[in-house]
Write an enzyme that holds these catalytic residues in place. Sequence first.
Site, PDB file in Angstrom:
ATOM      1  N   ARG A  49      88.714 -32.381   3.872  1.00  0.00           N
ATOM      2  CA  ARG A  49      89.034 -33.346   4.928  1.00  0.00           C
ATOM      3  C   ARG A  49      87.974 -33.361   6.031  1.00  0.00           C
ATOM      4  O   ARG A  49      87.624 -34.423   6.551  1.00  0.00           O
ATOM      5  CB  ARG A  49      90.400 -33.025   5.524  1.00  0.00           C
ATOM      6  CG  ARG A  49      91.512 -33.265   4.505  1.00  0.00           C
ATOM      7  CD  ARG A  49      92.840 -33.062   5.140  1.00  0.00           C
ATOM      8  NE  ARG A  49      93.938 -33.228   4.205  1.00  0.00           N
ATOM      9  CZ  ARG A  49      95.208 -33.216   4.568  1.00  0.00           C
ATOM     10  NH1 ARG A  49      95.516 -33.047   5.840  1.00  0.00           N
ATOM     11  NH2 ARG A  49      96.160 -33.363   3.677  1.00  0.00           N
ATOM     12  N   ASP A 151     104.054 -40.163  17.020  1.00  0.00           N
ATOM     13  CA  ASP A 151     103.371 -39.237  16.107  1.00  0.00           C
ATOM     14  C   ASP A 151     102.094 -38.797  16.807  1.00  0.00           C
ATOM     15  O   ASP A 151     101.551 -39.526  17.642  1.00  0.00           O
ATOM     16  CB  ASP A 151     103.027 -39.926  14.776  1.00  0.00           C
ATOM     17  CG  ASP A 151     102.752 -38.920  13.660  1.00  0.00           C
ATOM     18  OD1 ASP A 151     103.631 -38.718  12.802  1.00  0.00           O
ATOM     19  OD2 ASP A 151     101.650 -38.314  13.653  1.00  0.00           O
TER      20      ASP A 151
HETATM   21  C1  SAM Z   1     104.939 -35.227   6.368  1.00  0.00           C
HETATM   22  S1  SAM Z   1     104.892 -36.358   7.701  1.00  0.00           S
HETATM   23  C2  SAM Z   1     106.627 -36.722   7.897  1.00  0.00           C
HETATM   24  C3  SAM Z   1     106.869 -38.179   8.115  1.00  0.00           C
HETATM   25  C4  SAM Z   1     108.343 -38.599   8.206  1.00  0.00           C
HETATM   26  N1  SAM Z   1     108.991 -37.949   9.321  1.00  0.00           N
HETATM   27  C5  SAM Z   1     109.063 -38.311   6.935  1.00  0.00           C
HETATM   28  O1  SAM Z   1     109.856 -37.355   6.875  1.00  0.00           O
HETATM   29  O2  SAM Z   1     108.867 -39.046   5.954  1.00  0.00           O
HETATM   30  C6  SAM Z   1     104.560 -35.261   9.095  1.00  0.00           C
HETATM   31  C7  SAM Z   1     104.082 -36.001  10.323  1.00  0.00           C
HETATM   32  O3  SAM Z   1     104.121 -35.100  11.432  1.00  0.00           O
HETATM   33  C8  SAM Z   1     103.050 -35.417  12.291  1.00  0.00           C
HETATM   34  N2  SAM Z   1     102.762 -34.281  13.184  1.00  0.00           N
HETATM   35  C9  SAM Z   1     102.184 -33.100  12.874  1.00  0.00           C
HETATM   36  N3  SAM Z   1     102.069 -32.332  13.976  1.00  0.00           N
HETATM   37  C10 SAM Z   1     102.598 -33.052  15.001  1.00  0.00           C
HETATM   38  C11 SAM Z   1     102.772 -32.803  16.391  1.00  0.00           C
HETATM   39  N4  SAM Z   1     102.360 -31.660  16.962  1.00  0.00           N
HETATM   40  N5  SAM Z   1     103.333 -33.763  17.148  1.00  0.00           N
HETATM   41  C12 SAM Z   1     103.744 -34.929  16.594  1.00  0.00           C
HETATM   42  N6  SAM Z   1     103.609 -35.226  15.291  1.00  0.00           N
HETATM   43  C13 SAM Z   1     103.041 -34.290  14.495  1.00  0.00           C
HETATM   44  C14 SAM Z   1     101.917 -35.746  11.327  1.00  0.00           C
HETATM   45  O4  SAM Z   1     100.901 -36.503  11.942  1.00  0.00           O
HETATM   46  C15 SAM Z   1     102.646 -36.496  10.232  1.00  0.00           C
HETATM   47  O5  SAM Z   1     102.578 -37.880  10.404  1.00  0.00           O
END
Ligand code: SAM
Length: 286
Positions: A49, A151
């Site tokens: 990445r 997000d």
């Molecule tokens: C696997 S996705 C989950 C998406 C959705 N909630 C679902 O369950 O389908 C995880 C998301 O968490 C976000 N994320 C990770 N660390 C974060 C943080 N510190 N604050 C806010 N969002 C975060 C990532 O950018 C990503 O879009």
Amino acid sequence: MTVSAPAAVTAEQRDFRFTPAHFRFVQQRIHQLAGIALTDAKQDMVYSRLIRRIRARKLDGFDAYLATVRDEGGDEIEPFINALTTNLTAFFREAHHFDRLKQHLLRATAPRPIRIWCAAASTGEEPWSLAMAACEAFDTLQPPVQILATDIDTDALAIAAAGQYPLTRLSPLSLDQKRRFFLRGRGAQDGEAKVRPELAARVRFQPWNLLNAQPPRWRDIDVVFCRNVMIYFDKPTQLQVLGQLRAVMRPDGLMFAGHSESFFHAQHLFRSLGQTVYAPAAAASA
Ligand SMILES: C[S@@+](CC[C@H](N)C(=O)[O-])C[C@H]1O[C@@H](n2cnc3c(N)ncnc32)[C@H](O)[C@@H]1O
């Protein structure tokens, strides 16, 4: 942002020198910035990445690149975070949660629109599913519901806010849902569908880091969807984030977590109602 992970590159195939010290620095920095705890097994993923960022910035390797994310306020911090998040998501993922949500919405009693915070909205499939579920619950395209979708990943959030997806992404939706909630693209947009303006009017998008000391200005939140993000956090970070979610929720609110997330270590904050649905601790049963 990584929607589909690039193929991992083994140590022998690497074009850039990537040492254990480089990886440890990335581990510490992303934990500090986003709470994400990368295990040692993620070395190939991190390499794959970040070399995209090294190339985009025309740098000659990891020493030069990591220097750009060492200090606060640098313009590479945001792309660095975006590169290391994992955005896997889908429309109506864990469908039973949306049935539970609909029941809850119909029982809400506050004399104002119901507030739903989607706290890890990724590329938008989850907040748009929430908006569709609200329309279905109230049988109108203008349900008394406001959704805040946040997000940390600004690239993912831009896709979310555009609300436009390849038709293949819409496969979990019924034909009726596709017709009711989406407009099919024509010409250059052929093969895509965009959420209808009525649905768009229900959702506001805002970049937000769950590690922020203060939660967004919203208070008295009826429903929090915070799914499949806590898995990336260690227990102390989870406790910190759960404490903040609890603080902005109504006592009779509901919090939805991901299928592999359990918060038995946070029973003073949230009480399990089963199927990874939680109520604020000490609240009346939902
Ligand atoms: C696997 S996705 C989950 C998406 C959705 N909630 C679902 O369950 O389908 C995880 C998301 O968490 C976000 N994320 C990770 N660390 C974060 C943080 N510190 N604050 C806010 N969002 C975060 C990532 O950018 C990503 O879009």
